[in-house]
Each structure stands twice: as C-alpha cells, then as structure tokens.
Design a protein around this motif. Structure first.
Motif, PDB file in Angstrom:
ATOM      1  N   ALA A  32       0.833  -1.205   0.000  1.00 34.17           N
ATOM      2  CA  ALA A  32       0.000   0.000   0.000  1.00 34.17           C
ATOM      3  C   ALA A  32       0.866   1.253   0.000  1.00 34.17           C
ATOM      4  O   ALA A  32       0.572   2.220  -0.707  1.00 34.17           O
ATOM      5  CB  ALA A  32      -0.929   0.003   1.208  1.00 34.17           C
ATOM      6  N   LEU A  33       1.944   1.235   0.765  1.00 31.29           N
ATOM      7  CA  LEU A  33       2.861   2.378   0.791  1.00 31.29           C
ATOM      8  C   LEU A  33       3.511   2.576  -0.580  1.00 31.29           C
ATOM      9  O   LEU A  33       3.615   3.708  -1.064  1.00 31.29           O
ATOM     10  CB  LEU A  33       3.932   2.173   1.861  1.00 31.29           C
ATOM     11  CG  LEU A  33       5.004   3.252   1.947  1.00 31.29           C
ATOM     12  CD1 LEU A  33       4.392   4.616   2.279  1.00 31.29           C
ATOM     13  CD2 LEU A  33       6.053   2.869   2.980  1.00 31.29           C
ATOM     14  N   ALA A  34       3.905   1.488  -1.229  1.00 32.11           N
ATOM     15  CA  ALA A  34       4.506   1.582  -2.561  1.00 32.11           C
ATOM     16  C   ALA A  34       3.511   2.164  -3.569  1.00 32.11           C
ATOM     17  O   ALA A  34       3.869   3.012  -4.394  1.00 32.11           O
ATOM     18  CB  ALA A  34       4.987   0.208  -3.017  1.00 32.11           C
ATOM     19  N   GLN A  35       2.258   1.725  -3.513  1.00 33.51           N
ATOM     20  CA  GLN A  35       1.234   2.260  -4.417  1.00 33.51           C
ATOM     21  C   GLN A  35       0.998   3.742  -4.157  1.00 33.51           C
ATOM     22  O   GLN A  35       0.843   4.528  -5.095  1.00 33.51           O
ATOM     23  CB  GLN A  35      -0.073   1.490  -4.266  1.00 33.51           C
ATOM     24  CG  GLN A  35      -0.008   0.105  -4.834  1.00 33.51           C
ATOM     25  CD  GLN A  35      -1.306  -0.642  -4.631  1.00 33.51           C
ATOM     26  OE1 GLN A  35      -2.092  -0.328  -3.740  1.00 33.51           O
ATOM     27  NE2 GLN A  35      -1.538  -1.653  -5.450  1.00 33.51           N
ATOM     28  N   TYR A  36       0.971   4.128  -2.896  1.00 35.01           N
ATOM     29  CA  TYR A  36       0.776   5.532  -2.541  1.00 35.01           C
ATOM     30  C   TYR A  36       1.923   6.384  -3.092  1.00 35.01           C
ATOM     31  O   TYR A  36       1.692   7.424  -3.717  1.00 35.01           O
ATOM     32  CB  TYR A  36       0.687   5.665  -1.023  1.00 35.01           C
ATOM     33  CG  TYR A  36       0.655   7.103  -0.548  1.00 35.01           C
ATOM     34  CD1 TYR A  36      -0.500   7.862  -0.658  1.00 35.01           C
ATOM     35  CD2 TYR A  36       1.790   7.699  -0.006  1.00 35.01           C
ATOM     36  CE1 TYR A  36      -0.531   9.180  -0.227  1.00 35.01           C
ATOM     37  CE2 TYR A  36       1.763   9.010   0.425  1.00 35.01           C
ATOM     38  CZ  TYR A  36       0.608   9.739   0.313  1.00 35.01           C
ATOM     39  OH  TYR A  36       0.590  11.048   0.725  1.00 35.01           O
ATOM     40  N   CYS A  37       3.149   5.937  -2.884  1.00 32.32           N
ATOM     41  CA  CYS A  37       4.312   6.678  -3.380  1.00 32.32           C
ATOM     42  C   CYS A  37       4.292   6.776  -4.904  1.00 32.32           C
ATOM     43  O   CYS A  37       4.636   7.814  -5.477  1.00 32.32           O
ATOM     44  CB  CYS A  37       5.598   6.022  -2.902  1.00 32.32           C
ATOM     45  SG  CYS A  37       5.889   6.179  -1.132  1.00 32.32           S
ATOM     46  N   ASP A  38       3.869   5.704  -5.567  1.00 26.38           N
ATOM     47  CA  ASP A  38       3.777   5.711  -7.028  1.00 26.38           C
ATOM     48  C   ASP A  38       2.732   6.720  -7.497  1.00 26.38           C
ATOM     49  O   ASP A  38       2.970   7.473  -8.448  1.00 26.38           O
ATOM     50  CB  ASP A  38       3.430   4.311  -7.531  1.00 26.38           C
ATOM     51  CG  ASP A  38       3.400   4.237  -9.041  1.00 26.38           C
ATOM     52  OD1 ASP A  38       4.420   4.590  -9.667  1.00 26.38           O
ATOM     53  OD2 ASP A  38       2.353   3.837  -9.595  1.00 26.38           O
ATOM     54  N   ARG A  39       1.576   6.762  -6.813  1.00 21.74           N
ATOM     55  CA  ARG A  39       0.535   7.725  -7.190  1.00 21.74           C
ATOM     56  C   ARG A  39       1.015   9.156  -7.018  1.00 21.74           C
ATOM     57  O   ARG A  39       0.757  10.006  -7.860  1.00 21.74           O
ATOM     58  CB  ARG A  39      -0.724   7.499  -6.357  1.00 21.74           C
ATOM     59  CG  ARG A  39      -1.682   6.531  -7.006  1.00 21.74           C
ATOM     60  CD  ARG A  39      -3.013   6.483  -6.262  1.00 21.74           C
ATOM     61  NE  ARG A  39      -3.117   5.150  -5.691  1.00 21.74           N
ATOM     62  CZ  ARG A  39      -3.178   4.876  -4.416  1.00 21.74           C
ATOM     63  NH1 ARG A  39      -3.197   5.820  -3.514  1.00 21.74           N
ATOM     64  NH2 ARG A  39      -3.265   3.634  -3.998  1.00 21.74           N
ATOM     65  N   ILE A  40       1.723   9.430  -5.923  1.00 23.54           N
ATOM     66  CA  ILE A  40       2.250  10.767  -5.689  1.00 23.54           C
ATOM     67  C   ILE A  40       3.256  11.156  -6.778  1.00 23.54           C
ATOM     68  O   ILE A  40       3.204  12.254  -7.322  1.00 23.54           O
ATOM     69  CB  ILE A  40       2.911  10.856  -4.286  1.00 23.54           C
ATOM     70  CG1 ILE A  40       1.870  10.651  -3.197  1.00 23.54           C
ATOM     71  CG2 ILE A  40       3.650  12.164  -4.090  1.00 23.54           C
ATOM     72  CD1 ILE A  40       0.788  11.709  -3.130  1.00 23.54           C
ATOM     73  N   ALA A  41       4.144  10.232  -7.095  1.00 26.32           N
ATOM     74  CA  ALA A  41       5.163  10.497  -8.116  1.00 26.32           C
ATOM     75  C   ALA A  41       4.518  10.755  -9.482  1.00 26.32           C
ATOM     76  O   ALA A  41       4.926  11.658 -10.218  1.00 26.32           O
ATOM     77  CB  ALA A  41       6.138   9.339  -8.196  1.00 26.32           C
ATOM     78  N   ARG A  42       3.506   9.972  -9.816  1.00 28.06           N
ATOM     79  CA  ARG A  42       2.836  10.154 -11.113  1.00 28.06           C
ATOM     80  C   ARG A  42       2.079  11.472 -11.174  1.00 28.06           C
ATOM     81  O   ARG A  42       2.059  12.120 -12.213  1.00 28.06           O
ATOM     82  CB  ARG A  42       1.868   9.007 -11.383  1.00 28.06           C
ATOM     83  CG  ARG A  42       2.553   7.713 -11.715  1.00 28.06           C
ATOM     84  CD  ARG A  42       1.531   6.595 -11.836  1.00 28.06           C
ATOM     85  NE  ARG A  42       2.186   5.313 -11.974  1.00 28.06           N
ATOM     86  CZ  ARG A  42       2.142   4.607 -13.088  1.00 28.06           C
ATOM     87  NH1 ARG A  42       1.478   5.038 -14.139  1.00 28.06           N
ATOM     88  NH2 ARG A  42       2.754   3.453 -13.154  1.00 28.06           N
ATOM     89  N   SER A  43       1.479  11.887 -10.077  1.00 33.92           N
ATOM     90  CA  SER A  43       0.703  13.126 -10.094  1.00 33.92           C
ATOM     91  C   SER A  43       1.610  14.357 -10.165  1.00 33.92           C
ATOM     92  O   SER A  43       1.206  15.383 -10.698  1.00 33.92           O
ATOM     93  CB  SER A  43      -0.219  13.211  -8.879  1.00 33.92           C
ATOM     94  OG  SER A  43       0.538  13.389  -7.707  1.00 33.92           O
TER      95      SER A  43
END
Length: 46
Positions: A32-43
């Motif tokens: 979940a933390l990895a997905q959150y970090c990925d979403r932040i980076a993409r945005s």
C-alpha cells in the motif's frame, strides 16, 4: 520471499538493507505504501 517461519524478507535495492516483515499484514502495508508513493510520483509529473 517468505521464510519457513512465515516472515517475509524484502530489499529495496540490490545491495540495500533487508527488511523483515512478520507476516502478510506487514507485506500488504508495504504494498500500500509503494502504491501511494507511485501515485504521488505520477501526479507530480503531470
């Protein structure tokens, strides 16, 4: 990879430190933390 005791060993980089997760719950939290970090980076790239 899971160990015989049910713990998971994860490593962020080839020569990085190994993190010991005590079970599936900790593994899901890490995912979940990895997905959150990925979403932040993409945005921030937009």
């Amino acid at each position: 990879m899971p160990t015989p005791s049910g713990q998971w060993l994860v490593q962020g980089e080839h020569m990085g430190p190994v993190q010991v997760l005590s079970g599936a719950e900790d593994l899901l939290e890490l995912a979940a933390l990895a997905q959150y970090c990925d979403r932040i980076a993409r945005s921030t790239r937009r």
